[in-house]
Scaffold this active site. Structure first.
Site, PDB file in Angstrom:
ATOM      1  N   ASP A  39      -0.440   3.172  -1.328  1.00  0.00           N
ATOM      2  CA  ASP A  39      -1.894   2.900  -1.361  1.00  0.00           C
ATOM      3  C   ASP A  39      -2.230   1.492  -0.872  1.00  0.00           C
ATOM      4  O   ASP A  39      -3.128   1.302  -0.047  1.00  0.00           O
ATOM      5  CB  ASP A  39      -2.526   3.216  -2.727  1.00  0.00           C
ATOM      6  CG  ASP A  39      -1.980   2.453  -3.922  1.00  0.00           C
ATOM      7  OD1 ASP A  39      -0.979   1.717  -3.769  1.00  0.00           O
ATOM      8  OD2 ASP A  39      -2.576   2.592  -5.018  1.00  0.00           O
ATOM      9  N   LEU A 137       1.058   6.969 -16.306  1.00  0.00           N
ATOM     10  CA  LEU A 137      -0.004   7.971 -16.133  1.00  0.00           C
ATOM     11  C   LEU A 137      -1.376   7.302 -16.079  1.00  0.00           C
ATOM     12  O   LEU A 137      -2.402   7.938 -16.270  1.00  0.00           O
ATOM     13  CB  LEU A 137       0.056   9.007 -17.262  1.00  0.00           C
ATOM     14  CG  LEU A 137       1.359   9.810 -17.309  1.00  0.00           C
ATOM     15  CD1 LEU A 137       1.386  10.736 -18.525  1.00  0.00           C
ATOM     16  CD2 LEU A 137       1.556  10.624 -16.031  1.00  0.00           C
ATOM     17  N   ASP A 184      -5.131   4.974  -8.430  1.00  0.00           N
ATOM     18  CA  ASP A 184      -5.340   5.461  -9.792  1.00  0.00           C
ATOM     19  C   ASP A 184      -6.826   5.603 -10.103  1.00  0.00           C
ATOM     20  O   ASP A 184      -7.263   6.582 -10.712  1.00  0.00           O
ATOM     21  CB  ASP A 184      -4.691   4.507 -10.800  1.00  0.00           C
ATOM     22  CG  ASP A 184      -3.220   4.281 -10.504  1.00  0.00           C
ATOM     23  OD1 ASP A 184      -2.642   5.063  -9.734  1.00  0.00           O
ATOM     24  OD2 ASP A 184      -2.659   3.305 -11.038  1.00  0.00           O
TER      25      ASP A 184
HETATM   26  C1  GLA Z   1       0.562   1.879  -9.782  1.00  0.00           C
HETATM   27  C2  GLA Z   1      -0.635   1.256  -9.087  1.00  0.00           C
HETATM   28  C3  GLA Z   1      -1.117   2.125  -7.928  1.00  0.00           C
HETATM   29  C4  GLA Z   1       0.037   2.488  -6.999  1.00  0.00           C
HETATM   30  C5  GLA Z   1       1.224   3.013  -7.796  1.00  0.00           C
HETATM   31  C6  GLA Z   1       2.430   3.241  -6.928  1.00  0.00           C
HETATM   32  O1  GLA Z   1       0.183   3.070 -10.411  1.00  0.00           O
HETATM   33  O2  GLA Z   1      -1.685   1.085 -10.001  1.00  0.00           O
HETATM   34  O3  GLA Z   1      -2.131   1.442  -7.230  1.00  0.00           O
HETATM   35  O4  GLA Z   1       0.396   1.399  -6.193  1.00  0.00           O
HETATM   36  O5  GLA Z   1       1.595   2.129  -8.842  1.00  0.00           O
HETATM   37  O6  GLA Z   1       2.203   4.271  -6.046  1.00  0.00           O
END
Ligand code: GLA
Length: 394
Positions: A39, A137, A184
């Site tokens: 991301d 999560l 997320d």
């Molecule tokens: C965490 C971060 C997300 C993403 C994931 C890895 O959840 O909050 O922004 O970078 O790690 O994919």
């Protein structure tokens, strides 16, 4: 007596204020099906919202202050809205760590809209959640989504779901100090039942992709290793810095701009470790695209190998797995899972396994047995269902 997080939020609000809330809003945690550490590289992700949610009960106050309380931490925090600018980012240590999330959202919304603190009403917020904390999560995005939705309506900000997700990310990056991407918050705001969100993190174009797990007789099993992680410290930021170094050295704005064909050149120009970090991101972006295509053309039973390849890439190239996550994935696959991988930022948290309904008990038992044999803590194993995003509940 079993209660729901909504009832818990209402109860806590009543204990805090002696009154009824104006309203209750909620937002879910998420699991990421595939697309990890892509991301913040402007790449692709495919997360889905889960049924575990965080509820925020909100009431008005006439004194321009914001107070936040939660069922998961006894410490209550209260501050004048006009002082949020003094709190963040430099004096965030003046409030309990958990409170930086809801207070950070209030701060980010005021910053984003340019509204003066005096132009909005003070609020009390009572927050309750059944999203497991530290399990990968995204309990943090669930808090951010619930609080952002509550304040958006109460303060009449008129922001859309993408703007609320952006405010949540801003809170996390600048107020909390965790250098995370937008996945997320977008998953928590945009989730849909039995579907994942295929998100282009550069354009923020979001497409709903039917998962069809229920129709195919599949369950998504979460194996929470109970190894806690934090993205405000350590490995997460280091990985991000390595990706930025890779992009700079290769002369592209972000690793999203590289394809598999660029990897030989990358290998020549980068040191060995940075090359492996870059290879993970480039191949993972491709795996997200392949997963979306496979889901559409062949259905969810066909994506197992992509999930397994994603895990191997995180374990070997990006080096964000831990022995507990590897054990969870191996045990699930050995017990008949169609595919399995760690989910989220890594260094702890949870693995997910795509499992035929008839095999759920076998996978659950196999994970517990493998953890016991390895001398690890007993994992929490449960299923999650792709669910709806943020909403007002009452
Ligand atoms: C965490 C971060 C997300 C993403 C994931 C890895 O959840 O909050 O922004 O970078 O790690 O994919």
């Amino acid at each position: 007596m079993s209660t729901t997080p909504e009832a818990d939020a209402r109860d806590l609000f009543a204990r805090l204020t002696g009154a009824e809330p104006e309203g209750v809003w909620s937002s879910p945690g998420r699991a990421n099906l595939i697309g990890e550490h892509t991301d913040y590289n402007d790449g692709f992700v495919l997360p889905f919202a889960i049924e575990h949610r965080t509820h925020a009960a909100l009431g008005l106050r006439g004194d321009g202050r914001i107070r936040v309380a939660s069922t998961f931490d006894d410490a209550v925090a209260e501050v004048a809205l006009a002082d949020l600018d003094r709190l963040f980012p430099d004096r965030r240590g003046d409030v309990p760590e958990w409170a930086t999330y809801p207070l950070g959202v209030a701060w980010a919304l005021l910053r984003t809209t340019g509204l003066a603190p005096a132009a909005v009403t003070g609020v009390d917020l009572a927050i309750a959640s059944d999203v497991p904390v530290g399990a990968g999560l995204s309990s943090s995005a669930a808090i951010e989504g619930a609080v952002a939705s509550a304040l958006n309506e109460t303060w009449d900000l008129g922001l859309d779901r993408v703007e609320l997700a952006q405010a949540g990310r801003r809170a996390e990056n600048e107020a909390v100090g965790a250098p995370t991407g937008i996945m997320d918050q977008m998953a928590s705001m945009l989730g849909q039942p039995d579907a994942a969100i295929f998100l282009d993190c550069r354009t923020l174009d979001a497409n709903v992709v039917d998962l069809g797990f229920a129709r195919a007789g599949l369950e998504l099993v979460v194996i929470d290793t109970r190894v806690k992680h934090s993205h405000a410290t350590g490995g997460y930021g280091e990985r991000r810095a390595a990706c930025e170094l890779g992009a700079r050295t290769l002369g592209v704005p972000a690793l999203r701009d590289l394809s598999l064909d660029d990897l030989p050149r990358a290998e020549q120009l980068l040191d060995e470790t940075t090359f492996r970090r870059v290879r993970h991101v480039v191949t993972e972006n491709q795996r997200v695209l392949d997963t979306v295509r496979t889901l559409r053309e062949d259905g969810p039973r066909a994506i197992g190998e992509l999930l397994v390849a994603s895990h191997a890439s995180m374990r070997d190239d990006f080096e964000i797995s831990v022995p507990e996550l590897d054990t969870a994935v191996e045990a699930a696959l050995a017990a008949g899972a169609i595919g399995a991988r760690m989910t989220g930022g890594g260094f702890g948290g949870a693995a997910i396994a795509l499992v035929a309904r008839a095999d759920v008990a076998r996978v659950t038992d196999a994970a517990a047995a493998a953890f016991q044999a390895a001398g690890f803590r007993t994992p929490h194993v449960f299923t999650v269902t792709p669910s709806a995003g943020a909403r007002r509940d009452g």
